[in-house]
Design a protein around this motif. Structure first.
Motif, mmCIF file in Angstrom:
data_model
loop_
_atom_site.group_PDB
_atom_site.id
_atom_site.type_symbol
_atom_site.label_atom_id
_atom_site.label_comp_id
_atom_site.label_asym_id
_atom_site.label_seq_id
_atom_site.Cartn_x
_atom_site.Cartn_y
_atom_site.Cartn_z
ATOM 1 N N GLU A 53 115.988 -20.595 -28.033
ATOM 2 C CA GLU A 53 117.105 -21.430 -27.580
ATOM 3 C C GLU A 53 117.930 -20.727 -26.505
ATOM 4 O O GLU A 53 118.384 -21.370 -25.538
ATOM 5 N N LEU A 54 118.117 -19.426 -26.642
ATOM 6 C CA LEU A 54 118.807 -18.680 -25.591
ATOM 7 C C LEU A 54 117.993 -18.695 -24.304
ATOM 8 O O LEU A 54 118.544 -18.821 -23.203
ATOM 9 N N ASP A 55 116.674 -18.578 -24.430
ATOM 10 C CA ASP A 55 115.818 -18.622 -23.250
ATOM 11 C C ASP A 55 115.870 -19.990 -22.570
ATOM 12 O O ASP A 55 115.868 -20.085 -21.336
ATOM 13 N N GLN A 56 115.925 -21.047 -23.366
ATOM 14 C CA GLN A 56 116.011 -22.387 -22.800
ATOM 15 C C GLN A 56 117.278 -22.546 -21.970
ATOM 16 O O GLN A 56 117.272 -23.185 -20.907
ATOM 17 N N ARG A 57 118.365 -21.936 -22.416
ATOM 18 C CA ARG A 57 119.637 -22.051 -21.701
ATOM 19 C C ARG A 57 119.743 -21.097 -20.514
ATOM 20 O O ARG A 57 120.240 -21.479 -19.451
ATOM 21 N N PHE A 58 119.259 -19.849 -20.707
ATOM 22 C CA PHE A 58 119.503 -18.812 -19.703
ATOM 23 C C PHE A 58 118.258 -18.359 -18.941
ATOM 24 O O PHE A 58 118.374 -17.507 -18.044
ATOM 25 N N GLN A 59 117.070 -18.878 -19.308
ATOM 26 C CA GLN A 59 115.827 -18.471 -18.635
ATOM 27 C C GLN A 59 115.639 -16.947 -18.696
ATOM 28 O O GLN A 59 115.319 -16.291 -17.695
ATOM 29 N N LEU A 60 115.825 -16.393 -19.878
ATOM 30 C CA LEU A 60 115.774 -14.950 -20.052
ATOM 31 C C LEU A 60 114.401 -14.353 -19.763
ATOM 32 O O LEU A 60 114.294 -13.244 -19.230
ATOM 33 N N LEU A 61 113.360 -15.078 -20.139
ATOM 34 C CA LEU A 61 112.009 -14.525 -20.070
ATOM 35 C C LEU A 61 111.316 -14.765 -18.740
ATOM 36 O O LEU A 61 110.260 -14.190 -18.480
ATOM 37 N N ALA A 64 109.657 -11.868 -16.489
ATOM 38 C CA ALA A 64 109.764 -10.527 -17.078
ATOM 39 C C ALA A 64 108.383 -9.903 -17.249
ATOM 40 O O ALA A 64 107.460 -10.557 -17.729
ATOM 41 N N LYS A 65 108.260 -8.647 -16.871
ATOM 42 C CA LYS A 65 106.994 -7.922 -16.994
ATOM 43 C C LYS A 65 107.063 -6.807 -18.030
ATOM 44 O O LYS A 65 106.050 -6.389 -18.569
ATOM 45 N N ARG A 66 108.275 -6.317 -18.289
ATOM 46 C CA ARG A 66 108.461 -5.267 -19.292
ATOM 47 C C ARG A 66 109.696 -5.607 -20.120
ATOM 48 O O ARG A 66 110.748 -5.912 -19.562
ATOM 49 N N VAL A 67 109.553 -5.512 -21.456
ATOM 50 C CA VAL A 67 110.621 -5.939 -22.364
ATOM 51 C C VAL A 67 110.809 -4.903 -23.463
ATOM 52 O O VAL A 67 109.837 -4.393 -24.025
ATOM 53 N N VAL A 68 112.076 -4.608 -23.780
ATOM 54 C CA VAL A 68 112.420 -3.728 -24.897
ATOM 55 C C VAL A 68 113.109 -4.560 -25.973
ATOM 56 O O VAL A 68 114.029 -5.329 -25.681
ATOM 57 N N ASP A 69 112.677 -4.390 -27.221
ATOM 58 C CA ASP A 69 113.223 -5.123 -28.363
ATOM 59 C C ASP A 69 113.859 -4.128 -29.319
ATOM 60 O O ASP A 69 113.167 -3.437 -30.074
ATOM 61 N N LEU A 70 115.186 -4.029 -29.284
ATOM 62 C CA LEU A 70 115.918 -3.112 -30.156
ATOM 63 C C LEU A 70 116.275 -3.822 -31.453
ATOM 64 O O LEU A 70 116.855 -4.895 -31.429
ATOM 65 N N GLY A 71 115.939 -3.208 -32.580
ATOM 66 C CA GLY A 71 116.129 -3.882 -33.870
ATOM 67 C C GLY A 71 115.061 -4.942 -34.061
ATOM 68 O O GLY A 71 115.352 -6.079 -34.420
ATOM 69 N N ILE A 72 113.818 -4.549 -33.859
ATOM 70 C CA ILE A 72 112.705 -5.499 -33.791
ATOM 71 C C ILE A 72 112.391 -6.184 -35.120
ATOM 72 O O ILE A 72 111.929 -7.333 -35.134
ATOM 73 N N ALA A 73 112.637 -5.528 -36.254
ATOM 74 C CA ALA A 73 112.236 -6.080 -37.558
ATOM 75 C C ALA A 73 112.872 -7.461 -37.809
ATOM 76 O O ALA A 73 114.035 -7.664 -37.501
ATOM 77 N N VAL A 81 108.257 -13.300 -27.238
ATOM 78 C CA VAL A 81 107.966 -12.700 -25.938
ATOM 79 C C VAL A 81 106.469 -12.692 -25.678
ATOM 80 O O VAL A 81 106.013 -13.063 -24.578
ATOM 81 N N ARG A 82 105.686 -12.306 -26.661
ATOM 82 C CA ARG A 82 104.233 -12.232 -26.469
ATOM 83 C C ARG A 82 103.631 -13.617 -26.238
ATOM 84 O O ARG A 82 102.704 -13.766 -25.443
ATOM 85 N N ARG A 83 104.148 -14.631 -26.920
ATOM 86 C CA ARG A 83 103.615 -15.983 -26.723
ATOM 87 C C ARG A 83 103.994 -16.530 -25.355
ATOM 88 O O ARG A 83 103.193 -17.224 -24.713
ATOM 89 N N ARG A 84 105.206 -16.246 -24.911
ATOM 90 C CA ARG A 84 105.663 -16.748 -23.625
ATOM 91 C C ARG A 84 105.157 -15.893 -22.456
ATOM 92 O O ARG A 84 104.930 -16.412 -21.357
#
Length: 225
Positions: A53-61, A64-73, A81-84
């Motif tokens: 939903e955030l991506d739909q609003r802000f086009q975050l992804l 993007a070619k490199r992504v860091v996920d802090l607090g991934i669990a 990210v992997r699907r998109r």
């Protein structure tokens, strides 16, 4: 054990050894449409829809070619990210163990450990376009203390993002009600073109959770000798 009531809502029967709070939590989970949708669509948690939903609003992804996920669990955001972005490099870190995700490098490590940033960047292989943080401190039941502890993680994640992001990159972080404090927001506005707070529809109405979205990283400042 559960039973259906009028309208199909699941009610949880009391059980020996289960507290009233845990019964309410279980009942909420059983009746949460996002929980059911996550299970049907193969996401590890309902949190995946917050990022969608955030991506739909802000086009975050976008791009993007490199992504860091802090607090991934448990991994819902990295699954999105992997699907998109199936060709993107993704690294994640968490204190908790996380089951493997295809195409994602995962470290079970405290993000606040001295070696964590270097290990993340070495695995990523270049400057990220997007730093995501869903980190939150374990609560102790004292609202002010809980907020301060989580804000310390937000500040650390922001500092990391400003050290590693590619120019034009994006930083997204969970914050609590009221958003990031004014000093941190002012710092973000110095480092990013736009800074906004958002509460995606999938974030429960009663939750104090919000997200800060900082886009258009201006690049690292070069200090004079």
């Amino acid at each position: 054990m559960t039973r259906n009531t009028t309208g199909g809502r699941q009610r949880v029967r009391t059980a020996r050894g289960r507290t009233a709070a845990s019964t309410r939590w279980l009942e909420r989970q059983l009746n949460d449409p996002y929980v059911r949708r996550a299970k049907a669509e193969g996401y590890r948690s309902r949190a995946a829809y917050k990022l969608l939903e955030l991506d739909q609003r802000f086009q975050l992804l976008k791009g993007a070619k490199r992504v860091v996920d802090l607090g991934i669990a448990p991994g819902g955001w990295s699954q999105v990210v992997r699907r998109r972005l199936p060709g993107a490099a993704v690294v994640g870190i968490d204190l908790l163990p996380v089951d493997p995700i295809d195409g994602v490098t995962i470290f079970q490590l405290d993000f606040m450990a001295d070696e964590a940033p270097d290990r993340l960047m070495e695995a990523l292989g270049g400057a990220p376009d997007l730093v995501l943080s869903d980190m939150a401190a374990n609560t102790v039941g004292h609202p002010q203390t809980d907020a301060l502890r989580t804000m310390a993680l937000v500040e650390a994640a922001h500092a990391f993002a400003c050290d590693v992001l590619a120019p034009g990159g994006t930083f997204v972080s969970k914050v609590f009600a009221g958003g990031a404090d004014s000093a941190l927001v002012a710092e973000m506005k110095r480092n990013f073109t736009t800074v906004k707070h958002a509460k995606p529809p999938s974030s429960r109405k009663g939750s104090v959770e919000w997200f800060v979205v900082a886009q258009g990283f201006k690049g690292r400042k070069v200090e004079a000798d």
